[in-house]
Scaffold this active site. Structure first.
Site, PDB file in Angstrom:
ATOM      1  N   GLY A   1       0.819  -1.189   0.000  1.00 22.64           N
ATOM      2  CA  GLY A   1       0.000   0.000   0.000  1.00 22.64           C
ATOM      3  C   GLY A   1       0.862   1.252   0.000  1.00 22.64           C
ATOM      4  O   GLY A   1       2.062   1.210   0.293  1.00 22.64           O
ATOM      5  N   CYS A   2       0.251   2.377  -0.346  1.00 23.67           N
ATOM      6  CA  CYS A   2       0.996   3.630  -0.418  1.00 23.67           C
ATOM      7  C   CYS A   2       1.459   4.071   0.965  1.00 23.67           C
ATOM      8  O   CYS A   2       2.630   4.406   1.164  1.00 23.67           O
ATOM      9  CB  CYS A   2       0.150   4.707  -1.090  1.00 23.67           C
ATOM     10  SG  CYS A   2      -1.521   4.889  -0.431  1.00 23.67           S
ATOM     11  N   TYR A   3       0.546   4.054   1.931  1.00 23.12           N
ATOM     12  CA  TYR A   3       0.957   4.445   3.289  1.00 23.12           C
ATOM     13  C   TYR A   3       1.991   3.481   3.855  1.00 23.12           C
ATOM     14  O   TYR A   3       3.002   3.923   4.416  1.00 23.12           O
ATOM     15  CB  TYR A   3      -0.256   4.514   4.214  1.00 23.12           C
ATOM     16  CG  TYR A   3      -1.105   5.764   4.083  1.00 23.12           C
ATOM     17  CD1 TYR A   3      -0.535   7.037   4.208  1.00 23.12           C
ATOM     18  CD2 TYR A   3      -2.472   5.690   3.878  1.00 23.12           C
ATOM     19  CE1 TYR A   3      -1.324   8.185   4.124  1.00 23.12           C
ATOM     20  CE2 TYR A   3      -3.268   6.828   3.790  1.00 23.12           C
ATOM     21  CZ  TYR A   3      -2.696   8.084   3.922  1.00 23.12           C
ATOM     22  OH  TYR A   3      -3.463   9.204   3.843  1.00 23.12           O
TER      23      TYR A   3
END
Lengths: 344, 344, 344, 344
Positions: B147-149
Site C-alpha cells: 500500500g501507499c501508506y
C-alpha cells in the site's frame, strides 16, 4: 479605545487591521512600518483600499503613548522587546504577538532567541491563552500572546495533562502550517513554484516553539513535560493542523476523553469540541478565531490522539491577541471576533 | 513482454499506462475497464490522446491469458482477488496493486476487508517491497504490491527495527497524503472547493493499512509491533509525506541513525538517504519511483524521527509494481522507472 | 428584519448565512434545504458550528410568509421561479439569486433556460446591479440579483458604452472563475485531482450568461450589443477575473478612460477604480463585496481593455443581493458588507 | 551527442536536464551556473539527486567548444546573446531559449529589450517553431526557440491567418500562465502566500512577447498583423492557456475551422487538434511537449476563437528546443520527448 498596530505590514499586522476595522470598541489611531512609513495603508495593501486610509508611520513609542491607549506589537522577536518596553513605559497597554515575553525563564529564552532586549520587564507578561489564563488576563497591561504552534498544540493537550490520564515524557507533536506562518519572508523556498503541491518537515525537533510548549505543559501537568515537536509546511496560505500523541496511563475510551475536553472547554467561546467521528479541518476555522479540537483514543496501542485546527493568523496570533485585550478590558470576550469562518 | 492493465481507468491505472508507454520491455496488449469498455483510451483520457490508441475492454481473464504474459491488477480490494485468481489460473504473472494478497493472516484480512474472494490462493503473494524482499521477488508469479501508506511508513522505520535500536510498542506514524490516494472517487469531500486550502486527519487509528504495517514491522523486528497510525489529507494531487516517531532504547546520534539507513539502502536504486539537515519533500519525488528518507534524533526527548516522501501513485503503487516485475523477470531493477522527478 | 434563506445548503446559501450573521438589521428566521431538512445547520456545515443553531427546513412558502419579511432565493434557475412566486404571493420581499427574473424577454429566457415556471410574474424583477439601478431598487419587492459573470463583465464595460467611446459589435469577454461558480456540484470534473493545477475554457460562446450581458449592455449603449463570451475555470475556490476587449471608436488615453470609470463609480461604495498601473486581483477582493476595476488603452491596436475582479459568491451573488436589500429598505448601502477582503 | 546546458539552474534549465537525462542521443557534458558553480547538481536540486552527478561550472565558452557539440542557452535575454556568439564562434550548434535571436528587425528588438549584445550575428537564428519552420531547421546551427506565450498564441492562430479567413487588425490574445513563467524570481509577488488562490492580468498590452507574435503572424498572413495581448498569472506552477479572438471575414462553421487546423497539424507530432466539444486543458499537456489546440466559431458574433494549452517549460521552452535540435540533426522529431503528460 484608540489602538496602534506596531509592525502593521506583516501578515499578522494586516490581519489585525481587518479585525480592528470590524471591532466595535477599537479605533485604529496608528500603524507603524519602518519600510513603508509615509505610504497610505490602503494603497500599499490594495485589499484594504478605501478601508484603511491611515498612513504607515515609523515607530515613535513616546509619541504613540500620547495618542493611544493600547498597542499590538506584531514585530519579530527580539525587535519587539524594546518597543514593548518603551510603550509600557508610556503607560500603553501592550498585546505582544512576538515571542519576547512568553517564556518565564530568561536563560531558556536566551538559549533559543539570543539576548533579551528588555530584561527589565522580562517576566511581566501574562501568557495570553485565555482558556487557561482568563483570570490573570483581567486588567493585564502586558499580554504575551502565544505562538501559533503552541496554541494548536496546547489546546488539544492540556486538559489531558491536567486530568492526569497521560504520560508526560515524551509527548509527540506533529504539526502542519500554511506558508503565512513564515510571515512575508521573501525567500526562494516560499515561492509558489517551490511550495505548491509540496509538503515537508522542517526544523525537526529544533523549532523555537518547543520551550514554550514544554513550559505551559509542565505548569499544567505539575511535572516536567518533554515534547518531540516536528513542524511541517503545508501548501496553503493559512491554517495549522496539529496532531498530538499522548501515551495513556490507563485505558480510557474516546467518549471519556471527549468528556475531559468538554469539561475544559464547555464555556470557552472559541474552542469547539467536535463530536466523535469528526476531525478538525482547516477549512472550518479559516479566517476565524476558533480552535476546533477533537480526540480519538487508539485503544489498540494505548495512545490518546488530540487533534486541533486553527487559523494561524487569527487564533494563532492577532485574533487571540484581541481576545486577550477584550478580557483585559472586561469587554465581551468575543467582540470583534464573531466573523464566521471563511468557508468554502 | 505483453502486459495487461486490469482496472486501467483509475488513477493508478492511468499512471501505469504512462510507465508502460516508456518501459523498453513492455508492450500494452490490453487494458480493462468495465465502465469504459469500448472507448479509446486516448479519447477517454485526453492526456493520453495520440499516445494510447487501444480500446478499453471488459475483463475476460481466460481470454487475456491467451494474449498476455503479465498483468497488473489495479482493481479495488475484494474485486481484485477473483481477477487475480483467474489470471493466475491462466498462467499469467500477476502484479496485484490491491490489498488482497498483502496480509499473511486470513483472519486479519477478513477483519479489515471482509471475506476474501479467492481463498484458494491466499498466501501465495510475495510482498512487493523490493528493498526487503528482493530475493523472494525473483521469479515471483504473484506479487502483492504494498500500500501507499505502508511503503512510506515502512521504509523509514524498518532499518531501525532490524537494528534493534528502538522500542516496538507503540510506534507513532503520522502520514499525509494527496487526494489521488482516494482514487477517482466522486464524492463531495473530494471536490476542489472542499479540499483546496484544507487539511485534516481522517480514519484516525482506524485505517486499513494498519495491519499491513504491523505485519511487516513485526517480521523485521522479530517481535510484535503495534502502531498508532493517523492519516491526513493534503490539498495536493499526489504525494505522501510520513513522519514516524520511534522511542530510542539507548542514546544514538543523528549521524549514527543515518548510518543505519545508509547500510539498509546504499544499494537500493530508489531509496535516497538524504544528508543531515535535509528533509524529504514531495516536490523532489513527484512523478518518480523514488522514496526519499531522512532521520533526525531528538536527543532531548529520546525520540528517533524517520521521515519519508513518495509519489503515492508511483513508488506507492504502480511504479513499485513495475519495479517488482523487473526483479521477477531478472531485468534491470530501474527499467522504465528512470524518469527524473517532475519538479518544479 | 426577519429573513429566510431559501436553498441554504449551496455555496451561495452558506455564504449568505455568514453575511446575515454579521448584518446588524437581519435576523435569520428560516433556512431551507430539501435534502438536509431537519439537520442543524451548524452540524451539517461544521464551519458554522456554534454560530447557526437553526435547523434546515423543507420549503413551505405559505408558512414562511407568516414568519419572515424578506427571503433570499438561492435555488437553481427554474426551481427558483415558483418559490419566488409563492413567496411574493405571501407578501414577502424577495431577493432572487437565480437567473429566473433577470431577463426582460421571455422568449430569450426560454431559449436558454427552458419554460419559465412562474410566467405570471415574469418581468417584475428589478435587475439588482446597484451601480446602475439604484433608484429602481428603492422599495423593490422582487430583485433579480445579477449573475456572477455578468457582474464582472458589465462593471468594467458599461461606463464606456454609456460614454459612447467604443464599438458595440462585437465585444470580447474573456472570463475566469473559481470552482465554486459551479456550486456544490459533485462531478468528476470538479474533483481536486482533476482541477488543481489545471485551467481551461468551457461552454465557449455558449454560456447562459450571454443574453443577460447583452441585454444590459444594449440597454446602456442604446443599441444592440453582441458579445463573444468565453468562460474559463480557475483552480481556485472563489473569484472571477474578467478581461473585456472593446474596440475604440477614436483614440483615447488610459487616463481618459480611467476618468470615465471614476465618473461612473466615484460614489459607488463597492466599486474601486484602481490607479493606473495596477490590475484587479482576486486576492484583493476575496470574501468582500468589492468589485475592483481597471482600464488600459492599447493605443497600438486601438483596443480598450476593461478589467475586473470580484468574489463570485459575494459581489457575484449574495453580497450583491444584500446590497440590493439594503437599498430597497432605505438602509445604508454597505450595512453587513463592510468586512475587509480576506487577504492573504 | 555531447551537449551543454548554459544557465542550468533556472526552471527551464532544470527541466532540460530532465529531458537530456531521458534523451537517447544526448549526453550531458556540462551545465553552467555562475551562482552555483562548483556545486553538484543533484545536491543543489535534490529532485535530481543520484540522477545528475555533474557539477555546475562557470561559463567558459571557448573551453566548452572543445567539449560539446551543441549547447542550449537558458540565460535571460541580453545575457544570452554574447554567450551564443562565443559558442557559435567555437563551432557549437546553439539552441537559444532566450529572446535574443527571435526578432528579425534589430530596431524592434532594441525597442523592447535594449541594445543587442551580439549584433554581428543578429539575424542568423532560425525561428524554432517546428510546425512552421521544419525545413529551415534542418541543419540549423543557431535556433531561436520561441517564447512561451508566442508558442501558445501562434499555434491556434497561424493556420487561420494563412487560410485568409480572419481579419488581421486587431487580434485579441488573452493568455494565462503559471508562475514558473517568471523563472526562479525571488520577489514578494511570487510567494505562495501572494499568488495562491489569486489571479490577475499584468503587463497589459505591454509584454515583450508582442513584437514576436506580430512578426510571425504578419509573415504568415502576408500583411501586417496587430495584436492586443494581455497576459495573466495563474496560481499554478506550470502551464499556459491561451484564447485567441479573431474576427471572421465571412461565415465559417466550427467544423470548417477545425478542418483548417487539421490541415495544418495533421502531421505534426506535438500538436493535437481536439475534437469538437473539447477544450485544451493544462492538465492534459503537463510535463509534455504537446500543444493541444481547439477552435470554436461564435457564429452569433462573427468571432473565431482559437484555444491552446501548453506546458510553458516544455513546448513553451526547452522541449521545443530539443524538438528543434532533433530536426536540425535529422533525428526523429520526437526523440526524448515521448513522455506522456503528467496527469493527474
Amino acid at each position: 479605545m484608540k489602538v496602534a498596530v506596531i509592525g502593521a505590514s506583516g501578515y499578522t499586522g494586516v490581519e489585525l487591521l481587518r479585525i480592528v476595522h470590524r471591532h466595535p470598541r477599537l479605533e485604529l489611531a496608528a500603524a507603524t512600518s519602518e519600510q513603508r512609513a509615509g505610504l497610505v495603508i490602503g494603497e500599499s495593501f490594495p485589499a484594504l483600499r478605501e478601508i484603511v486610509d491611515l498612513k504607515f508611520e515609523a515607530l515613535d513609542a513616546a509619541d504613540l503613548a500620547t495618542r493611544v491607549d493600547a498597542a499590538f506589537v506584531c514585530l519579530p522577536h527580539s525587535t519587539a522587546a524594546p518597543a514593548v518596553a518603551a510603550l509600557r513605559a508610556g503607560g500603553v497597554t501592550v498585546i505582544d504577538i512576538s515571542a519576547d515575553f512568553r517564556l518565564r525563564d530568561r536563560a531558556v529564552y536566551e538559549t533559543w532567541y539570543g539576548p533579551h532586549k528588555a530584561p527589565e520587564i522580562f517576566g511581566q507578561g501574562v501568557y495570553g491563552l485565555p482558556e487557561f489564563y482568563a483570570e490573570a488576563l483581567v486588567g493585564a497591561k502586558l499580554v504575551a500572546a502565544p505562538g501559533c504552534y503552541p496554541t494548536s498544540a496546547l489546546l488539544p493537550m492540556l486538559p489531558f495533562l491536567r486530568a492526569g490520564v497521560v504520560e508526560t515524557d515524551p509527548i509527540i507533536i506533529d504539526a502542519k502550517s500554511g506558508a503565512s506562518g513564515a510571515g512575508r519572508t521573501v525567500a526562494e523556498g516560499y515561492l509558489l513554484t517551490e511550495l505548491d503541491d509540496n509538503f515537508y518537515a522542517y526544523k525537526v525537533a529544533a523549532h523555537r516553539h518547543i520551550p514554550e510548549i514544554e513550559q505551559e505543559a509542565s505548569l499544567v501537568a505539575g511535572e516536567p513535560v518533554r515534547v518531540t515537536f516536528v513542524p511541517h509546511l503545508l501548501p496553503t496560505i493559512r491554517g495549522i493542523g496539529t496532531s498530538v500523541y499522548l501515551r495513556l496511563k490507563a485505558p480510557l475510551t474516546t467518549a471519556e476523553a471527549r468528556e475531559i475536553l468538554l469539561d475544559a472547554y464547555g464555556a470557552a467561546p472559541f474552542v469547539r469540541v467536535l463530536p466523535e467521528g469528526e476531525t478538525p479541518k482547516l477549512a472550518h476555522v479559516r479566517g476565524s478565531n476558533f480552535c476546533d479540537v477533537g480526540v480519538v483514543v487508539d485503544e489498540h496501542a494505548g495512545t490518546l490522539i488530540g487533534l486541533a485546527a486553527i487559523d494561524n493568523l487569527v487564533k494563532g496570533a492577532v485574533g487571540q491577541g484581541v481576545q486577550c485585550l477584550n478580557l483585559s478590558q472586561g469587554w465581551g470576550e468575543t467582540e470583534g471576533l464573531e466573523e464566521a469562518p471563511f468557508s468554502p
